[in-house]
Scaffold this active site. Structure first.
Site, PDB file in Angstrom:
ATOM      1  N   ARG A   1     -10.627 -11.343  -0.498  1.00  0.00           N
ATOM      2  CA  ARG A   1     -11.466 -12.272  -1.255  1.00  0.00           C
ATOM      3  C   ARG A   1     -10.841 -13.669  -1.293  1.00  0.00           C
ATOM      4  O   ARG A   1     -11.554 -14.658  -1.448  1.00  0.00           O
ATOM      5  CB  ARG A   1     -11.709 -11.735  -2.664  1.00  0.00           C
ATOM      6  CG  ARG A   1     -10.479 -11.581  -3.525  1.00  0.00           C
ATOM      7  CD  ARG A   1     -10.695 -10.639  -4.699  1.00  0.00           C
ATOM      8  NE  ARG A   1     -10.795  -9.256  -4.251  1.00  0.00           N
ATOM      9  CZ  ARG A   1     -11.016  -8.217  -5.064  1.00  0.00           C
ATOM     10  NH1 ARG A   1     -11.170  -8.417  -6.370  1.00  0.00           N
ATOM     11  NH2 ARG A   1     -11.091  -6.996  -4.585  1.00  0.00           N
TER      12      ARG A   1
ATOM     13  N   LYS B   1       0.837  -1.194   0.000  1.00  0.00           N
ATOM     14  CA  LYS B   1       0.000   0.000   0.000  1.00  0.00           C
ATOM     15  C   LYS B   1       0.877   1.251   0.000  1.00  0.00           C
ATOM     16  O   LYS B   1       1.964   1.254   0.592  1.00  0.00           O
ATOM     17  CB  LYS B   1      -0.907   0.020   1.239  1.00  0.00           C
ATOM     18  CG  LYS B   1      -1.970  -1.063   1.250  1.00  0.00           C
ATOM     19  CD  LYS B   1      -2.818  -0.977   2.502  1.00  0.00           C
ATOM     20  CE  LYS B   1      -3.836  -2.104   2.550  1.00  0.00           C
ATOM     21  NZ  LYS B   1      -4.889  -1.948   1.531  1.00  0.00           N
TER      22      LYS B   1
END
Length: 509
Positions: free
Chosen positions: A357, A283
């Protein structure tokens, strides 16, 4: 946690540190709400005029402290805004009562006891005011002040210690049940908040699993924990693929509540990334500081299952906590790697920051093996959902339109803002991979919906499923409002509990 009592004492006679009254926003200024008649009398019928002179309007969440006049047994009166005056034959909105009680409780941090004289027309209002007050009284102080607890000792202000609801009847079965439910639900929402706010060096997958195990056993539930060895042996490629870059190995936790009279079975699945660096797809600066909150879905699922057990609902509920820490290292999954999931499907990882996910996919497949009547997963899954719905609303996707509508309506009923979202079939093609069965990324536009479509691939055939993307409301970085604190919010806990209640009574539309 803050204590809750029901009291039939009059507002003018109860002793407390403060007395909370409601004031609504009328067309010509503030209007004193029902429940505060005795207080208004103590001000010679001029409470609204006094508040108006001080600039109070009755707007939602507005708080105004006044010195109590002679005739009251409290030193302070706190007027809290309820928003617009209801129309003829209308009652005060439950969420308005909940938020007002929360704002009042926050304003009284450091106090020992406060009496709440807000409108209580029925048991639902008792639940709303009690919930709001108990949620608003929350504070996370575990890492502040050392042994010096309380402002007088040099530490932070402690939460309001006791809430007394005036007008709520302790011998009334409905009022008593409403209060008891509020205590359980608020307690577990605050548990979720505590977990979310705990620093990631203390809340690892293993320590979260230990907490779930101890709490589950305390309430008579069966708890099963798969450690990294069991996950490898079982073929949980998604969970292991995300967690293998960290020194803190992943866990899959099953916490199961059963009731002898249950006719339905719900499965709740929570994303539990105890810290998300993004992995190799690191990130950018400024996006890491709050990533301890990436386990908010698992916190919500855990808290909801415990609440269901404490309430003794006649429904079987199984919680699945997919716990991992997403870190970059020499052993971390790389962009371009292919993972073989628990379902047997292969996934090409194009972005290691789309990790939620992956852990959910394994847990959803595992949950599907028990063939529950419905599965609901909860996750801080995509920044795209925040862009779509903002910071206070979560998205609801499902493979069944009626179930999606029911979950959305339930969320709105309990005061959790949500919005139904589609799963457009045309977006599925973007996840086609030349190497694997599916990629973990698709089109950038509609990214929250793409993530939902990915998860749908791992739901067992014929099982009703809903996906709650709580990326916006799970962690509040701004100033507190209503009963919502800064930091972890416990988003979706109340929705899951009400869903379980509706399922238990057969009242699920």
């Amino acid at each position: 946690m803050t204590a809750l009592t029901l009291s039939t004492a009059g507002a003018a006679t109860l002793r407390a540190d403060a007395l909370v009254v409601g004031v609504a926003k009328g067309p010509k200024g503030p209007v004193v709400a029902p429940g505060a008649e005795a207080v208004d009398n103590a001000y010679d019928g001029k409470l609204a005029a006094v508040l108006d002179a001080l600039g109070a309007s009755g707007a939602e969440g507005e708080t105004t402290k006044l010195p109590a006049p002679d005739g009251l047994k409290v030193p302070v009166v706190l007027a809290v805004g309820l928003g617009p005056v209801p129309g003829d034959e209308e009652s005060y909105d439950e969420e308005a009562l909940r938020r007002a009680a929360g704002a009042a409780a926050r304003a009284l941090h450091g106090s020992k006891k406060a009496a709440f004289a807000l409108p209580l027309e029925d048991a639902s209002a008792v639940t709303a005011v009690a919930e709001g007050a108990l949620l608003g009284a929350y504070a996370f102080t575990a890492y502040q002040g050392g042994e010096k607890k309380g402002a007088k000792n040099g530490g932070p202000k402690l939460p309001l210690a006791e809430v007394a609801l005036l007008g709520a009847k302790p011998r009334d079965k409905e009022h008593k049940a409403a209060a008891e439910r509020a205590v359980v639900v608020a307690s577990e929402v605050n548990t979720a908040r505590d977990l979310i706010n705990t620093p990631p060096n203390d809340l690892t997958p293993a320590s979260f699993a230990s907490i779930a195990s101890a709490t589950g056993k305390e309430h008579g539930m069966k708890v099963q924990i798969l450690d990294e060895k069991a996950l490898v042996k079982g073929g949980y490629g998604g969970i292991m693929g995300v967690g293998k870059g960290s020194e803190n190995p992943p866990r899959l936790v099953k916490i199961a509540y059963t009731h002898p009279d249950a006719e339905k079975h719900l499965a709740f699945v929570g994303k539990g990334i105890t810290y998300d660096s993004g992995g190799i797809s690191l990130k950018p600066a400024g996006h890491n500081e709050t990533m301890k909150c990436d386990m908010s879905g698992a916190a919500a699922v855990f808290a909801a299952v415990v609440a269901v057990a404490r309430l003794g609902l006649a429904v079987n509920v199984t919680g699945w906590l997919a716990l991992a820490e997403n870190m970059p290292s020499g052993s971390a999954t790389r962009p371009g790697d292919v993972l073989r999931m628990y379902s047997g499907k292969t996934v090409e990882v194009l972005n290691t920051d789309a990790e939620g996910r992956l852990v959910l996919a394994d847990a959803l497949t595992k949950a599907s093996e028990e063939n529950p009547d419905a599965i609901v997963d909860v996750a801080t899954l995509t920044g795209a959902m925040v862009l779509a719905l903002g910071n206070r609303t979560f998205g609801v996707m499902a493979n069944d339109d009626a179930f999606r509508t029911s979950v959305h309506e339930i969320a709105e009923e309990v005061g959790e803002a949500s919005w139904p979202m589609p799963l457009p079939a045309d977006l599925r093609k973007g996840m086609d991979s030349p190497t694997a069965d599916i990629a973990n990324m698709g089109e950038r536009m509609g990214g929250g919906l793409v993530a939902g479509l990915f998860l749908q691939e791992f739901i067992g055939q014929g099982i009703t499923w809903a996906h709650l993307d709580i990326a916006g409301p799970a962690f509040h970085e701004g100033a507190p409002y209503g009963y919502t604190p800064k930091g972890g919010t416990g988003s979706a806990v109340r929705t899951l509990v009400r869903l379980a209640e509706r399922t238990a009574t057969g009242d699920l539309g």
